[in-house]
Enzyme design. Structure first.
Site, PDB file in Angstrom:
ATOM      1  N   ASP A  50       0.847  -1.190   0.000  1.00 15.57           N
ATOM      2  CA  ASP A  50       0.000   0.000   0.000  1.00 15.57           C
ATOM      3  C   ASP A  50       0.889   1.250   0.000  1.00 15.57           C
ATOM      4  OD1 ASP A  50      -3.224   0.556   0.912  1.00 15.57           O
ATOM      5  OD2 ASP A  50      -1.806   2.228   1.086  1.00 15.57           O
ATOM      6  N   ILE A  51       0.515   2.233  -0.811  1.00  9.05           N
ATOM      7  CA  ILE A  51       1.317   3.460  -0.964  1.00  9.05           C
ATOM      8  C   ILE A  51       1.261   4.328   0.299  1.00  9.05           C
ATOM      9  CG2 ILE A  51      -0.450   5.025  -1.928  1.00  9.05           C
ATOM     10  CD1 ILE A  51       1.569   5.662  -4.175  1.00  9.05           C
ATOM     11  N   ASN A 101     -13.033  -3.031   2.492  1.00  6.27           N
ATOM     12  CA  ASN A 101     -13.962  -1.914   2.637  1.00  6.27           C
ATOM     13  C   ASN A 101     -14.917  -1.974   1.447  1.00  6.27           C
ATOM     14  OD1 ASN A 101     -12.597  -0.918   4.935  1.00  6.27           O
ATOM     15  ND2 ASN A 101     -11.118   0.159   3.648  1.00  6.27           N
ATOM     16  N   GLY A 124     -15.457   3.323   3.756  1.00  8.30           N
ATOM     17  CA  GLY A 124     -14.105   3.844   3.547  1.00  8.30           C
ATOM     18  C   GLY A 124     -13.455   3.413   2.254  1.00  8.30           C
ATOM     19  N   GLN A 125     -14.204   2.763   1.360  1.00  7.94           N
ATOM     20  CA  GLN A 125     -13.593   2.357   0.082  1.00  7.94           C
ATOM     21  C   GLN A 125     -13.322   3.605  -0.761  1.00  7.94           C
ATOM     22  OE1 GLN A 125     -15.828  -0.528  -2.241  1.00  7.94           O
ATOM     23  NE2 GLN A 125     -14.180  -0.747  -3.749  1.00  7.94           N
ATOM     24  N   HIS A 156     -10.360  -4.986  -3.461  1.00  6.53           N
ATOM     25  CA  HIS A 156      -9.035  -5.280  -2.903  1.00  6.53           C
ATOM     26  C   HIS A 156      -9.167  -5.608  -1.432  1.00  6.53           C
ATOM     27  CE1 HIS A 156      -9.894  -0.995  -2.645  1.00  6.53           C
ATOM     28  NE2 HIS A 156      -9.240  -1.004  -1.486  1.00  6.53           N
ATOM     29  N   HIS A 206      -7.165  -5.614   2.184  1.00  9.80           N
ATOM     30  CA  HIS A 206      -6.021  -5.083   2.935  1.00  9.80           C
ATOM     31  C   HIS A 206      -5.496  -6.171   3.867  1.00  9.80           C
ATOM     32  CE1 HIS A 206      -6.967  -0.685   2.198  1.00  9.80           C
ATOM     33  NE2 HIS A 206      -8.158  -1.209   1.969  1.00  9.80           N
TER      34      HIS A 206
HETATM   35  P1  AMP Z   1      -9.721   1.631   0.160  1.00 14.15           P
HETATM   36  O1  AMP Z   1      -9.772   2.955   0.857  1.00 14.15           O
HETATM   37  O2  AMP Z   1     -10.181   0.468   0.986  1.00 14.15           O
HETATM   38  O3  AMP Z   1     -10.394   1.697  -1.193  1.00 14.15           O
HETATM   39  O4  AMP Z   1      -8.183   1.335  -0.079  1.00 14.15           O
HETATM   40  C1  AMP Z   1      -7.459   1.871  -1.155  1.00 14.15           C
HETATM   41  C2  AMP Z   1      -6.034   1.768  -0.785  1.00 14.15           C
HETATM   42  O5  AMP Z   1      -5.257   1.934  -1.950  1.00 14.15           O
HETATM   43  C3  AMP Z   1      -5.563   2.839   0.220  1.00 14.15           C
HETATM   44  O6  AMP Z   1      -5.058   2.203   1.382  1.00 14.15           O
HETATM   45  C4  AMP Z   1      -4.493   3.596  -0.553  1.00 14.15           C
HETATM   46  O7  AMP Z   1      -3.431   4.005   0.259  1.00 14.15           O
HETATM   47  C5  AMP Z   1      -4.069   2.572  -1.595  1.00 14.15           C
HETATM   48  N1  AMP Z   1      -3.493   3.117  -2.814  1.00 14.15           N
HETATM   49  C6  AMP Z   1      -3.952   4.174  -3.549  1.00 14.15           C
HETATM   50  N2  AMP Z   1      -3.175   4.359  -4.625  1.00 14.15           N
HETATM   51  C7  AMP Z   1      -2.205   3.397  -4.575  1.00 14.15           C
HETATM   52  C8  AMP Z   1      -1.100   3.080  -5.403  1.00 14.15           C
HETATM   53  N3  AMP Z   1      -0.821   3.755  -6.524  1.00 14.15           N
HETATM   54  N4  AMP Z   1      -0.298   2.037  -5.047  1.00 14.15           N
HETATM   55  C9  AMP Z   1      -0.555   1.365  -3.903  1.00 14.15           C
HETATM   56  N5  AMP Z   1      -1.600   1.607  -3.093  1.00 14.15           N
HETATM   57  C10 AMP Z   1      -2.411   2.613  -3.421  1.00 14.15           C
END
Ligand code: AMP
Ligand code: ZN
Length: 114
Positions: free
Chosen positions: A30-31, A87, A93-94, A100, A102
């Protein structure tokens, strides 16, 4: 899917730190990590949310759990424990609308989650 971040990462159009890949799933770091280990396990097929899966996706969804187990093992989380979180919907919180999971670990976790 055009304009989908995780479809672009799956196809290699956007770079990421890939930690796992097979025919149907991949996992990235995760970024914006929320724990020392924060991975995202992502089906290569586009589903906007968990509500979009069908009965025929049961095997794929089951394989998310076996990949999570193997990544937890690889990250030494077997004893300390970890969370596997999805999520579903903006109210939960999605923020990226490609399903995906976590995988979070490496610190104590509280319950209930925020
Ligand atoms: P959600 O809020 O459950 O939809 O999770 C989306 C997740 O994607 C968040 O934890 C972000 O930090 C992560 N995210 C967004 N952009 C990227 C990216 N380019 N590479 C890796 N993770 C990312
Ligand atoms: Zn997508």
């Amino acid at each position: 899917m055009e304009n989908c971040l995780f479809c672009k990462i799956a196809s290699g159009t956007i770079e990421s730190e890939m930690v796992y890949s097979d025919e149907h799933l991949f996992a990235i770091k995760d970024i914006n990590p929320q724990a020392p280990t924060h991975l995202l396990i992502i089906p290569k097929k586009h589903f906007a949310t968990l509500m979009d899966i069908e009965d025929s996706d049961q095997k794929l969804m089951g394989s998310v759990c076996t990949v999570a187990k193997s990544l937890a093992k690889k990250n030494d989380l077997e004893v300390s424990g970890f969370r596997l979180v999805v999520n579903c919907g903006s109210g939960a919180g999605q923020s990226v609308f490609h399903i995906h999971f976590h995988l979070l670990g490496g610190r104590p976790m509280k319950w209930p989650p925020g």
